[in-house]
Every structure is written in C-alpha cells, then in structure tokens.
Scaffold this motif. Sequence first.
Motif, short mmCIF file in Angstrom:
data_model
loop_
_atom_site.label_atom_id
_atom_site.label_comp_id
_atom_site.label_asym_id
_atom_site.label_seq_id
_atom_site.Cartn_x
_atom_site.Cartn_y
_atom_site.Cartn_z
N GLU A 1 7.46 34.60 34.56
CA GLU A 1 6.18 34.51 35.25
C GLU A 1 6.17 33.33 36.22
OE1 GLU A 1 2.17 33.71 36.38
OE2 GLU A 1 3.37 32.35 35.14
N ALA A 2 6.85 32.25 35.83
CA ALA A 2 7.20 31.13 36.72
C ALA A 2 6.04 30.22 37.10
CB ALA A 2 7.90 31.64 37.99
N GLY A 3 4.89 30.39 36.46
CA GLY A 3 3.76 29.54 36.82
C GLY A 3 3.39 28.50 35.79
N PHE A 4 4.13 28.47 34.66
CA PHE A 4 3.79 27.53 33.59
C PHE A 4 4.66 26.29 33.67
CE2 PHE A 4 2.24 31.57 31.86
CZ PHE A 4 0.96 31.20 31.49
N LEU A 5 4.02 25.14 33.67
CA LEU A 5 4.76 23.89 33.70
C LEU A 5 5.50 23.68 32.38
CD1 LEU A 5 4.83 21.94 36.09
CD2 LEU A 5 3.26 20.44 34.84
N TYR A 6 4.93 24.19 31.29
CA TYR A 6 5.62 24.09 30.01
C TYR A 6 5.26 25.27 29.12
CZ TYR A 6 1.24 22.54 27.77
OH TYR A 6 -0.05 22.48 27.28
N ASP A 7 6.15 25.54 28.17
CA ASP A 7 5.97 26.55 27.13
C ASP A 7 6.00 25.79 25.80
OD1 ASP A 7 6.13 28.63 25.31
OD2 ASP A 7 7.85 29.60 26.24
N ALA A 8 5.03 26.05 24.93
CA ALA A 8 4.95 25.35 23.64
C ALA A 8 5.36 26.23 22.47
CB ALA A 8 3.53 24.83 23.42
N ASP A 9 5.87 27.43 22.73
CA ASP A 9 6.24 28.34 21.64
C ASP A 9 7.59 27.98 21.03
OD1 ASP A 9 4.22 30.25 21.03
OD2 ASP A 9 4.54 31.19 22.98
N SER A 10 7.69 26.76 20.54
CA SER A 10 8.90 26.30 19.86
C SER A 10 8.52 25.20 18.89
CB SER A 10 9.93 25.75 20.87
OG SER A 10 11.00 25.12 20.19
N TYR A 11 9.28 25.13 17.81
CA TYR A 11 9.08 24.08 16.80
C TYR A 11 10.41 23.35 16.57
CZ TYR A 11 5.47 27.60 16.20
OH TYR A 11 4.49 28.52 16.44
N ALA A 12 11.27 23.35 17.60
CA ALA A 12 12.69 23.02 17.42
C ALA A 12 13.03 21.55 17.61
CB ALA A 12 13.55 23.86 18.38
N ASP A 13 12.08 20.69 18.00
CA ASP A 13 12.48 19.32 18.31
C ASP A 13 11.28 18.39 18.22
OD1 ASP A 13 13.89 17.00 19.67
OD2 ASP A 13 15.36 18.58 20.06
N ASP A 14 11.56 17.09 18.26
CA ASP A 14 10.52 16.07 18.34
C ASP A 14 10.37 15.53 19.74
OD1 ASP A 14 9.82 16.03 15.58
OD2 ASP A 14 11.59 14.84 15.13
N LEU A 15 11.05 16.16 20.71
CA LEU A 15 10.95 15.78 22.12
C LEU A 15 10.95 17.04 22.98
CD1 LEU A 15 13.46 12.79 22.41
CD2 LEU A 15 10.97 12.67 22.61
N PRO A 16 10.39 16.97 24.19
CA PRO A 16 10.53 18.09 25.11
C PRO A 16 11.99 18.33 25.46
CG PRO A 16 8.80 16.57 25.83
CD PRO A 16 9.56 15.89 24.72
N TYR A 17 12.30 19.55 25.88
CA TYR A 17 13.66 19.89 26.31
C TYR A 17 13.59 21.06 27.28
CZ TYR A 17 13.31 23.62 22.77
OH TYR A 17 12.92 24.71 22.03
#
Length: 299
Positions: free
Chosen positions: A175-191
């Motif tokens: 879709e290319a309009g989202f600055l970030y996606d939060a559908d992850s529980y994989a880390d304690d930092l953004p990636y």
Amino acid sequence: MKPRDLVGYGRTPPDPRWPGRARVAVQFVINYEEGAENCVLNGDARSEAFLSEMVGAASYPDRAMAMESLYEYGSRTGFWRLYRLFLERELPVTVFGVAKAMEMNPQAVAAMLDADWEIASHGLRWIDYQSVPEATERAHIAEAICLHEKLTGSRPLGWYQGRTSPRTAQIVAQEAGFLYDADSYADDLPYWDNRYGRPQLIVPYTLDVNDMKIVALNGFTEGEQFFRHMRDTFDQLREEGGRMMSVGLHGRIAGKPGRARWLARFLDHVTSSGEAWVARRIDIARHWIRHHPYQGAGA
C-alpha cells in the motif's frame, strides 16, 4: 522452508539515540475497538467471544447482550477514564483506532485529536482476518484508510491489524502509505522489513505488557500483578538501556476503576524515573527513520 529472520540485531543492537539521552522510549497504546467487534448487528454470523471479562465466552449466532455491554463500557466510560489519566499527566498516547468503531463515537475521536494523540489504523473491523480472502482484506484495508481520513482529517501513518492474516504485512507494505507497521512482537527496537518489494519500518508492539492479560486464562488476576509486570519490564529495559517499551491498553479492560489506579501508579513510576522518553509511536518511527535509515538488503 521460506526464510524467517530469527537473528535480528543479535548481541549488538544499535544505539537508538533516544532524545534527551533517555535509556528507554516508552509508548502507550489505547486500542479503540468497541462497536466494531463481531456482532450480528454488524452483519456478522456470530457474536464476539474475545477480550472481555467473560473469559472463554461462547460465540452465538444471535446477539450476546452481556458481551455487547462489556464492549460498550469501553467506549462509554473506560476510554474517558484513561483519557483523563493521560491528560492530567500531559503524556502522549497512540490510539490504535478501528475505523468502524471510531465512526460510532465522534466525541471520542474529537477528544483524541484535541489531545494531539496519534491515531493509527487498527483496521476496518475488530475481527479475525486469518481466513478472510485476500481480496476482501485488501478492500477492508483500503476502506479503513478512506474512512479514517474522513473521520480524522488525515490518513493514518501507522498500522496495526492485530488479528492478522498471513498476507496482512505484504498488503500493508505494498500500500506504501504507512510510515510504520506494528503487526510484530519480534523485538524491543524498531527494525526494517524488506520482504515485500519495498522497505517497511516495523515498530513492534506487545502482548505481554498488555491489559489483555487481565482477561486471559494465563494472565493477571488483579491490578497489582499488572503493575508489577509493567514496573519490572520498565526497570529491566532501563537497566539494559537503548530499548523501547510498549504498553497496550483497552478502555473496557484497563479503563475499569481498580485497574486504572494501578496504571496511574505505573505512569508516575515512569515519569519520576527521569530516564524515559514517553512518545507516540509515530514519533519513535520518525526518530528511527532519521537516525537509522534503511541501509539495503542484508545491511
């Protein structure tokens, strides 16, 4: 087997360089879902059975009046209790707003905007998309963006479906309009995720520092336990330094009076530490893009 990233940052995570040399970036989410859950009034085949005081509730092919009223508490009362807690302390919040839920309560949306809270998209409906056809999910995401913009005056820059399908991340990236996606529980930092043709910033969320554990069979039985878990998580991340902490809340859960008292204690614990940057998720995303831009596949 298709490759999964089981390595991440490894033993040397990057220095996030949080503002003010904070040791932890703390982010509070209020999930606004009430009214968009499964309900025959919404054209669904069965009633909602998830995330309420009735742990293990059955789903019926008819209206479930107790379940409906438990959800209604969140929008009628619980949301406003949480709203006051954060406004009194002048703390920023990100709302994961389900578009159809927000449509049913313009007063709540106006309050979010007045408080300068970020309103990220929590999808069109608060339903499970695991087995929803791809074309339907794509249409729902497009409709969610359109309705969100109509209700708030701007399109959402953050995304969190919650009850995802195997295709959600791909649809969101494309879709290319989202600055970030939060559908992850994989880390304690953004990636950064580069699996779907364009780099997508992931700002992970949480299911353990989340009031949903209060209404789960393996969860907390009262507010003191929830407070201790929030406090211990914060103190551990503060000791490590260079980490992010998310806290997930719902008006129908943490917005209950007894639980709100323990949340208030945690808010005061965080702010009195002097070592936390309390920020909206969009602020964390922009900070990460500025200080840790995408470096290319394999970087």
